[in-house]
Design a protein around this motif. Sequence first.
Motif, PDB file in Angstrom:
ATOM      1  N   ASP A 279       0.805  -1.234   0.000  1.00  0.00           N
ATOM      2  CA  ASP A 279       0.000   0.000   0.000  1.00  0.00           C
ATOM      3  C   ASP A 279       0.839   1.286   0.000  1.00  0.00           C
ATOM      4  OD1 ASP A 279      -2.517  -0.992  -0.189  1.00  0.00           O
ATOM      5  OD2 ASP A 279      -2.916  -1.045   1.977  1.00  0.00           O
ATOM      6  N   ASP A 280       2.052   1.234   0.586  1.00  0.00           N
ATOM      7  CA  ASP A 280       2.849   2.466   0.702  1.00  0.00           C
ATOM      8  C   ASP A 280       3.648   2.776  -0.574  1.00  0.00           C
ATOM      9  OD1 ASP A 280       4.717   0.458   0.824  1.00  0.00           O
ATOM     10  OD2 ASP A 280       5.839   1.300   2.501  1.00  0.00           O
ATOM     11  N   ALA A 281       3.480   1.958  -1.608  1.00  0.00           N
ATOM     12  CA  ALA A 281       4.279   2.163  -2.833  1.00  0.00           C
ATOM     13  C   ALA A 281       3.824   3.406  -3.593  1.00  0.00           C
ATOM     14  CB  ALA A 281       4.141   0.938  -3.733  1.00  0.00           C
ATOM     15  N   ASP A 282       4.767   3.996  -4.335  1.00  0.00           N
ATOM     16  CA  ASP A 282       4.432   5.047  -5.307  1.00  0.00           C
ATOM     17  C   ASP A 282       3.769   4.318  -6.488  1.00  0.00           C
ATOM     18  OD1 ASP A 282       4.736   6.460  -7.760  1.00  0.00           O
ATOM     19  OD2 ASP A 282       6.224   7.770  -6.812  1.00  0.00           O
ATOM     20  N   VAL A 283       2.481   4.594  -6.692  1.00  0.00           N
ATOM     21  CA  VAL A 283       1.711   3.770  -7.631  1.00  0.00           C
ATOM     22  C   VAL A 283       2.255   3.878  -9.056  1.00  0.00           C
ATOM     23  CG1 VAL A 283      -0.571   3.347  -8.641  1.00  0.00           C
ATOM     24  CG2 VAL A 283      -0.359   3.804  -6.204  1.00  0.00           C
ATOM     25  N   ASP A 284       2.618   5.083  -9.487  1.00  0.00           N
ATOM     26  CA  ASP A 284       3.104   5.227 -10.866  1.00  0.00           C
ATOM     27  C   ASP A 284       4.377   4.416 -11.100  1.00  0.00           C
ATOM     28  OD1 ASP A 284       1.162   7.058 -12.020  1.00  0.00           O
ATOM     29  OD2 ASP A 284       1.884   8.427 -10.465  1.00  0.00           O
ATOM     30  N   LYS A 285       5.285   4.509 -10.129  1.00  0.00           N
ATOM     31  CA  LYS A 285       6.542   3.752 -10.269  1.00  0.00           C
ATOM     32  C   LYS A 285       6.269   2.252 -10.231  1.00  0.00           C
ATOM     33  CE  LYS A 285      10.015   6.882  -8.428  1.00  0.00           C
ATOM     34  NZ  LYS A 285      10.574   7.263  -7.138  1.00  0.00           N
ATOM     35  N   ALA A 286       5.353   1.858  -9.353  1.00  0.00           N
ATOM     36  CA  ALA A 286       5.045   0.426  -9.217  1.00  0.00           C
ATOM     37  C   ALA A 286       4.415  -0.118 -10.502  1.00  0.00           C
ATOM     38  CB  ALA A 286       4.120   0.205  -8.026  1.00  0.00           C
TER      39      ALA A 286
END
Length: 501
Positions: A279-286
Motif C-alpha cells: 500500500d505504501d508504494a508510489d503507484v506510478d513507479k510500481a
Amino acid sequence: MASLFNCHASNPDAASIKIKFTQLFINGQFVDSVSGGRFETIDPRTGEVIGSIAEATKADVDVAVKAARQAFDFGPWPRFPGSERGRILMEWADLIDQHAEELAALDAIDAGKLYEWCKIEIPSVANMLRYYAGAADKIHGEVLKMSREFHAYTLLEPVGVVGHIIPWNFPSTMFFSKVSPSLAAGCTMVVKPAEQTPLSALFYAHLAKLAGIPDGVLNVVPGFGPIAGAAITSHMDIDKVSFTGSTQVGREVMQAAARSNLKQVSLELGGKSPVIIFDDADVDKAVELALVGILFNKGEICAAGSRVFVQEGIYDEFEKKLVEKAKAWVVGDPFDPKVQQGPQVDKKQFEKILSYIEHGKREGATLLTGGKAVGNQGYYLEPTVFTNVKEDMLIAQDEIFGPVMALMKFKTIEEVIKSANNTKYGLAAGIVTKDIDIANTVSRSIRAGIIWINCYLAFGNDVPFGGYKMSGFGKDCGMEAIHKYLQVKSVVTPIYNSPWL
Ligand code: NAI
Ligand code: MG
C-alpha cells in the motif's frame, strides 16, 4: 528500463543483414555436418527464412567432443597460467565490442528482440567476459591445518569437457553466462545454441578464433534438442552439462546424465515469479516496474514478473493505471526505435501463449486488456493483463513465457507470502515498499534465488542468478558460476615423521 526502448538511433536496413557463418564450428574450423543436413532459421517478424544452417546430429557431437577432449587432455588451455586465459578472453571481449552492431542485428532478426536493446546487451556480454577474464588468475584452493599431524591443501581443477545447452530468449547473454566462467576455469566445451537462434553463437565462435582461443576449446554445434541436445546430455565423455530452458527438458537432461556417465548437471529452468506491491508504494513507479517486469523481452524471460500481487488499499488505482499503460505499449518491428515489444520467437511459442490466454478466459479470469494477435503476419501479441485470477488457475501456475500478467489483490503480509510461495518454481521475486521491516520479512520468506526490492530484472554479471525449487540449481553469474566448472582435489601430506594412516 522502458526509457531504453525509446532512444533514437539509426534504423539498420534489416534486409541487408548478412549471415556470414552457417556451418558448425568444430576444432577451430567451420565445417558442414557429417550428414550434410541443414535447417532453416526464421525471422519472427514475417515467418520467412533468414538462412539455412548446418544441422548437428549425434555424429557431429561425437566429433566435437573428441576435439574438446583432446584440447582438455593435451592442449594448452587448461595448462595456461590463468593470466594467459584472461588475456585471450579480454581480446575476445574487445572483438565483440567492435562488432556490437552486427551482433545486435543478428539477435534482433533471429529472436525478434528489440535492436536498441541488443545494442546494449552485446557490450554487456563483452563485460561479462571481462569479469571472468579478470577472475581466471584468482582461482585457488586453501591450505588446511588438519587436526592430526598432517597438513592438506585443496586444488581447484577444471571439471573437464562441458556441454552447454542454450535457450533462444537471450542468445548472447545465455551463451556468455555459460561459456565465460567455464573458459576462465580452464574447461573445454561443446555449445549447442537453440535451433531458433543459432546465428550470433557462430559469429562468436569466429571471433573466439581471432582472439586466440586454441582449436578444440570452444565448439559450437547448432541443432535440435532431441537430437544434438540429447547427444550431449547422454554422452559418455562429457563431464558436466549446463542447461537453461524448460523444466520439462531439465528433467530429461538429469535423467540422461544419470543413465550415461553420471555427469554433473546444473539447471536454470522456468519461473512464475511474484511481484508484491504494498500500500505504501508510489503507484506510478510500481505500475512501470510491474509492466516492464512482464513485458520486457515480450515476456520471454525466465524471471518475468508474471504474478503481480497488489495490496487492497491501492489496488483500484494501480489496476486503472496499469491498463492505461499496457494499452499504450507499442508493439511492432523490433528494428523500429519507437517500438517497445517485438514478435514472439516463433509460431510454437506464439500459439502456446494464445492457448494459455484462451485457458485463462475459460477458467473464469477477467481479461482486462490484450489477449489477441497484432497484425496478420509474424508472431506479434498484445500486452495482456488478467485479473480475478485464482491461485490454482493454470495461468497462475504455469510459465507462459509471453506478455501475459496475472494480477491479484491481497490484504495482509502473511497472506501474500503464502500466495507468492504457492508455486513449484522459485526463480525470482520483486517487492515494492518503503517499509524496511516489510522488505526484510518478505525477502527472507520467499523461496526464490533472487529478490529485487524496489527494482526488477536488475541483473549484474557479478550477482549470482539461479533457482530454488523446480527453477533448478547451480548459479550463473558472479563467482558462484566459476565454481560450477571447478572441482576440488584435496592433497594430504605428513608434517613430520608421523604415521602413514
Ligand atoms: P526447451 O527447453 O525445449 O529448449 C531449450 C534448449 O534445450 C534448446 O537449446 C533446445 O534445443 C534444447 N533441448 C530441447 N530438448 C532437449 C533434449 N531432449 N535434450 C537436450 N536438449 C534439449 O524450451 P522451448 O521448447 O524452446 O521452450 C518451451 C518453454 O520452455 C518456454 O515456453 C519457456 O516456458 C521455457 N523456457 C525457459 C527458458 C529459461 O530461460 N529458463 C528459456 C527457454 C524456454
Ligand atoms: Mg530464428
